[in-house]
Design an enzyme around this catalytic site. Structure first.
Site, PDB file in Angstrom:
ATOM      1  N   GLY A  26       0.791  -1.228   0.000  1.00  0.00           N
ATOM      2  CA  GLY A  26       0.000   0.000   0.000  1.00  0.00           C
ATOM      3  C   GLY A  26       0.816   1.267   0.000  1.00  0.00           C
ATOM      4  CG  ASP A  28       6.201   0.593  -2.300  1.00  0.00           C
ATOM      5  OD1 ASP A  28       6.556   1.407  -1.426  1.00  0.00           O
ATOM      6  OD2 ASP A  28       6.818  -0.448  -2.563  1.00  0.00           O
ATOM      7  CB  THR A  29       1.527   0.973  -5.976  1.00  0.00           C
ATOM      8  OG1 THR A  29       1.028  -0.221  -5.350  1.00  0.00           O
ATOM      9  CG2 THR A  29       2.978   0.791  -6.351  1.00  0.00           C
ATOM     10  NE  ARG A  30      -3.716   1.314   0.739  1.00  0.00           N
ATOM     11  CZ  ARG A  30      -4.359   0.156   0.835  1.00  0.00           C
ATOM     12  NH1 ARG A  30      -5.490  -0.009   0.175  1.00  0.00           N
ATOM     13  NH2 ARG A  30      -3.853  -0.831   1.555  1.00  0.00           N
ATOM     14  N   GLY A  58      -6.155  -7.003  11.418  1.00  0.00           N
ATOM     15  CA  GLY A  58      -6.544  -7.857  12.528  1.00  0.00           C
ATOM     16  C   GLY A  58      -6.992  -9.210  12.009  1.00  0.00           C
ATOM     17  CD  GLU A  92      -2.138 -10.303  -0.057  1.00  0.00           C
ATOM     18  OE1 GLU A  92      -3.017 -10.037   0.777  1.00  0.00           O
ATOM     19  OE2 GLU A  92      -1.747  -9.507  -0.928  1.00  0.00           O
TER      20      GLU A  92
END
Length: 817
Positions: A26, A28-30, A58, A92
């Site tokens: 996020g 970097d590029t969100r 969470g 992920e």
């Protein structure tokens, strides 16, 4: 973003909810690349999941993310420079690759500002991240090794690399790749769109209304190049999964004109709806029956793109169609009022309780704001939404020229991409003289669709001379030119070529106006043989005396010309255009001879112009004459103004103009009250019943009187005339006792006396009975005419001490005898 297993890995692709799962860092590029990619995917109908940064990390969010991963067909992993510094992203990545091994899940790596070798071998910023992990995860080096292996595996999958491409092109390529892998039916739309979200949301809401089983039909309307088709494609892509059948028939207007074009559209419609090959059909009735069969048994979304004639729709799909409940039809058109009640009644098999208003909707596409325009232009010109300071001024000028039209921004942005600043400057200079041909071709379709030469000529007159003018004022003038202005303007508005704003002004998009003027320019390479002339071209024709009977309208404002092209102390030159420089003061002298051949001239503006010579050969067909700075002290005897509807002589040198107690008057040549005076009568009196203005809230604010008179003898009259206006209903009387001495000398002893009289104190209401009486002993009063004016009239607002009347008008400021 990290994930934990929730579902069995063997979840079938057919049970997927999402088409794409986005994995990215996020920070970097969100808000940049990932956001643009997400938007591009959504706009082509690719259902995409991305983590919402507003949700706190969470256990629940981790479960929701993994759930979304397992319900997605494709994962796009966006590797950025600092991707490896996020353990969440690395976790992920591991889960995505595990899911790929145990299912049909597709993984597409995207290398944004990072080389695949750097990811595979963990060099550069990736090496720095793993050096930190070697210290902080000494007790769990197996996990660090899994991260390394996952990065190597992902890099080995290949994928898509930004390299030196523009981001906009890179995003288009990614979207195309995803479409190919999904084998989807989504239509192509540009990857970067701005300013459409609000309208798309409104149309989507209309499509998703489930409270009624009725069918619905809507028009997406607007000027050519405004983005109607693009918006229709975005809406189509986002909603086809909600319908049992769907079809997008592109360019109905153009295709239907081709050989067998209508048949091809019908076959495509049937094929799209039944999702199969169409067998041969042998007659039109058979085709219509098959279409009805296809449409009646399933809920469909049908888009008919670029429709210019409802008869084509009837020929295409028939009439009295038993559409399945909650089916929706969208039509894109340049005609705002395309749909009408008779057509709806013929097309749909409606019950008696349904009405046209229940099922029809109009969505009008507006121009982009200046900020949105600059964003769109930058993407096509530079490949990203930023611009170097050195190009900002030129980019801003281009954006202003485009007037919020997406097509123009795209065409000009693409044509200037990668060009030098010198080329940009040259391109802008050319645009000021010759509009871009690609843009003009699209815009001209609406002009060519006007029904007859009457509407086309009316459009050209408005485009050249009356943009920004009051609608009623314009109608008064053009009615005098034998136009049926009311219905003509309505037809032009219906083609999205013109609009009327809240102040009753005629508004036209700048590029549409330029298109009209380009049509005039192409009439002839010889300036003197064109029908309408303005500014530089008008100046050349007058100075070089090359006018002809072809010229119907001419406008020249020398002060404005000076402001546009710069001023020098000695002369004003028109390089590359005008051949003859002229000495500049506050006005410029030209000869009456220049107009001798323009005997069909009807509309003329000569601001700040001095004419040398007499008016003997001056055009006698004039309907509108605007001559601000009129240089003479009186209107010449040989100046024939009998056909004039409006005479505007503000800021003039006239001396035979009288202003007393707020009442302004002047004498002009003429022997008959013009027909545009609504209340007129032979003799010294006229009576009439007052009618309220047509616009709500307006009030009668002034009277214009036209009195045709002659002297009893050649001597100066002894007794001054007086004029009475009486409100018989309210028993209110006002009188005007002029104090002038003498009247201009004329040949036939007959003239017109024009008077502008403010209506204050008359207590006027609709239906009041009024009378106007002229009492004069030494004058013969031949005819009296009265015109009522409202405060909304444009000239009444513009003139501070002028005499105006929109039938035979006179405006003369700053002149007191």
């Amino acid at each position: 973003m990290s994930v934990s297993k929730v579902h069995d890995a063997s979840v079938s692709i057919s049970r997927c909810i999402y088409d794409v799962f986005l994995s990215f860092r996020g920070a970097d590029t969100r808000k940049s690349f990932t956001d643009h990619l997400y938007t591009a995917l959504i706009q082509v109908g690719i259902h995409t999941f991305r983590d919402d940064e507003k949700i706190k990390r969470g256990k629940n969010i981790k479960e929701e993310i993994e759930k979304a991963l397992h319900e997605s067909k494709i994962s796009i992993i966006i590797f950025s420079n600092d991707y490896a510094s996020s353990t969440w992203c690395l976790d992920e990545l591991v889960k995505i690759l595990e899911h790929k091994k145990s299912s049909q899940h597709i993984v597409l790596p995207v290398f944004y500002d990072v080389d695949p070798i750097q990811v595979k071998k963990q060099t550069g910023s990736y090496a720095e991240a793993f050096a930190r992990y070697a210290e902080s995860f000494k007790s769990d080096m197996d996990m660090v090794q899994r991260w390394r292996s996952a990065l190597k595996e992902a890099a080995d999958l290949g994928g898509m690399v930004l390299q030196d491409r523009h981001e906009s092109q890179f995003i288009r390529d990614i979207v195309k790749e995803i479409q190919n892998r999904l084998h989807c039916n989504a239509l192509y739309v540009p990857s970067f769109l701005v300013g459409i979200d609000s309208l798309v949301t409104h149309i989507n809401w209309w499509l998703k209304e489930d409270g009624s089983n009725k069918v619905g039909i809507a028009t997406i309307c607007g000027i050519g190049g405004i983005g109607k088709t693009t918006i229709a494609k975005v809406v189509y892509n986002q909603n086809i999964q909600r319908f049992e059948g769907y079809s997008f028939l592109a360019d109905v207007r153009g295709t239907s004109r081709e050989h067998n074009g209508l048949v091809r559209l019908q076959r495509q419609l049937i094929s799209d709806i039944i999702k199969g090959k169409v067998h041969k059909v042998y007659n039109a009735d058979d085709v219509i029956n098959k279409i009805k069969e296809a449409l009646c048994c399933r809920r469909i979304l049908l888009v008919l793109d670029d429709v210019d004639d409802l008869e084509k729709v009837t020929k295409l799909i028939g009439s009295q169609i038993p559409f399945h409940p909650r089916s929706k039809i969208i039509i894109t058109s340049r005609y705002r009022n395309l749909l009408n009640a008779p057509f709806i009644g013929r097309m749909f098999d409606l019950d008696k309780s349904s009405s046209y208003g229940d099922i029809s909707k109009v969505f009008e596409v507006k121009e982009l704001t200046s900020t949105e325009s600059l964003q769109l232009f930058n993407w096509y010109a530079f490949g990203h939404n930023s611009i170097t300071e050195s190009f900002m001024e030129y980019a801003s000028n281009v954006v202003k020229h485009c007037g919020g039209l997406p097509l123009a921004l795209q065409v000009l942005g693409s044509s200037l991409s990668g060009k030098s600043m010198v080329t940009w400057k040259s391109a802008m200079q050319k645009l000021e003289a010759i509009p871009d041909s690609k843009i003009q071709k699209i815009l001209r379709i609406s002009y060519d669709s006007l029904e007859d030469d009457h509407d086309k000529n009316l459009f050209l007159d408005i485009a050249c001379f009356f943009v920004g003018k009051d609608r009623n004022y314009t109608a008064t003038i053009l009615n005098g030119c034998d136009y049926y202005t009311t219905i003509g303007i309505e037809n032009i508005i219906g083609r999205s070529l013109l609009m009327v704003n809240e102040r009753n002004k005629l508004i036209m998009h700048q590029l549409v106006r330029d298109m009209g003027r380009e049509i005039i320019r192409q009439e002839s390479p010889d300036l003197g043989k064109r029908s309408r002339l303005w500014q530089r071209d008008a100046f050349d024709v007058i100075r070089e005396k090359i006018g002809s009977k072809t010229i119907k309208c001419l406008t020249l404002d020398l002060q404005r010309l000076q402001a546009n092209f710069g001023r020098t102390t000695t002369s004003l030159h028109f390089a590359k255009h005008s051949k003859i420089p002229f000495l500049w003061s506050n006005e410029a002298d030209v000869e009456h001879e220049a107009f001798a051949k323009m005997q069909r001239l009807k509309l003329l503006q000569l601001d700040s112009v001095k004419l040398k010579g007499d008016f003997k050969n001056f055009p006698k067909s004039l309907i509108w004459l605007r001559w601000h700075g009129f240089p003479l002290q009186s209107i010449p005897k040989d100046f024939d103004i009998r056909r004039l509807v409006v005479l505007d002589l503000r800021n003039s040198s006239l001396k035979h103009v009288i202003q007393e107690c707020g009442i302004t008057s002047t004498f002009v040549t003429g022997s008959e009250v013009p027909i545009c005076f609504e209340h007129r009568n032979k003799g010294p009196q006229t009576t009439f019943s007052l009618r309220a203005p047509s616009h709500p809230g307006e009030k009668i604010s002034w009277f214009t009187l036209c009195i045709v008179l002659s002297l009893v003898s050649d001597q100066t009259f002894e007794y001054l005339p007086c004029i009475y206006i009486i409100n018989e209903t309210k028993e209110v009387m006002r009188a005007y006792f002029p104090s002038f001495i003498g009247i201009p000398e004329i040949n036939n002893n007959t003239m017109m006396w024009l008077i502008h009289w403010p209506a204050m104190g008359f207590q006027l209401e609709d239906g009041d009975s009024l009378s106007c009486t002229v009492v004069a002993n030494d004058l013969i009063i031949k005819e009296v005419g009265v015109k009522c004016g409202s405060e909304n009239n444009s000239i009444a607002r513009e003139s501070t001490c002028g005499c105006y009347h929109p039938g035979m008008s006179m405006i003369a400021n700053d002149t007191i005898l």
